[in-house]
Design an enzyme around this catalytic site. Structure first.
Site, PDB file in Angstrom:
ATOM      1  N   ASP A   1       0.885  -1.162   0.000  1.00  0.00           N
ATOM      2  CA  ASP A   1       0.000   0.000   0.000  1.00  0.00           C
ATOM      3  C   ASP A   1       0.926   1.217   0.000  1.00  0.00           C
ATOM      4  O   ASP A   1       1.438   1.610   1.044  1.00  0.00           O
ATOM      5  CB  ASP A   1      -0.906  -0.002   1.230  1.00  0.00           C
TER       6      ASP A   1
ATOM      7  N   GLU B   1      -1.295  -1.497  -5.169  1.00  0.00           N
ATOM      8  CA  GLU B   1      -2.517  -0.777  -5.517  1.00  0.00           C
ATOM      9  C   GLU B   1      -2.332   0.027  -6.787  1.00  0.00           C
ATOM     10  O   GLU B   1      -1.342   0.728  -6.953  1.00  0.00           O
ATOM     11  CB  GLU B   1      -2.922   0.149  -4.367  1.00  0.00           C
TER      12      GLU B   1
ATOM     13  N   ASP C   1      -3.030   0.885   6.699  1.00  0.00           N
ATOM     14  CA  ASP C   1      -2.068   0.623   5.618  1.00  0.00           C
ATOM     15  C   ASP C   1      -1.637  -0.847   5.616  1.00  0.00           C
ATOM     16  O   ASP C   1      -1.444  -1.442   4.559  1.00  0.00           O
ATOM     17  CB  ASP C   1      -0.814   1.502   5.759  1.00  0.00           C
TER      18      ASP C   1
END
Length: 162
Positions: A7, A67, A140
């Site tokens: 992330d 991501e 996160d």
């Protein structure tokens, strides 16, 4: 199969490693590479790169799930996230690790079963799927673990289709 989920962020780059064995998922580790907002961006990016290099060297993942940013309200924040993402991808590619990108929608659908799930729902499902005693915090870490889980699910589906 061992996957590292990332992330990306310049203040906290979350990572989480999940392993699949005999169709079961196991939590390996998770954490965040953190930096103060007072540190210049180039130094933060260097810290992220070096931190991920160490994690990759120690845990030998077979792939990286990261991501895929597709929307941002703040252009400046989007640029910084893109830089952190690029550094993470470089750390993987330099080691010959394939990189797979997933949108937040894909991750939420894979982990929660609902593309509009809230962060708290993702955290709870990550806890349940991996059999953790507590919810991964900060978010996160849960997001990074969710990315790894998402890739493992996507990989399984591709294998079944073959």
């Amino acid at each position: 199969m061992r996957i590292i989920g990332i992330d990306p962020g310049t203040l906290c780059c979350g990572y989480g490693i999940v392993e699949e064995e005999d169709s079961r998922l196991f939590y390996i580790t998770s954490g965040g590479i953190k930096a103060s907002s007072k540190i210049p961006i180039p130094k933060r990016l260097k810290n992220i790169y070096e931190g991920l290099e160490e994690i990759i060297e120690k845990h030998h993942p077979d792939g990286m799930a990261i991501e895929n940013l597709f929307f941002a309200k703040n252009v400046q924040a989007a640029l910084k996230l893109g830089q952190a993402k690029g550094v993470a991808i470089l750390a993987a590619v330099k080691r010959g690790i394939p990189v797979f990108e997933y949108t937040p929608l894909e991750v939420k659908q894979s982990v929660v079963g609902y593309g509009s799930a809230e962060k708290r729902q993702v955290q709870h499902m990550v806890k349940a799927i991996l059999g953790l005693k507590t919810i991964p915090h900060p978010p996160d870490l849960a997001d990074a673990l969710a990315l790894a889980i998402c890739h493992i699910h996507a990989y399984r589906m591709k294998e079944l289709q073959r």
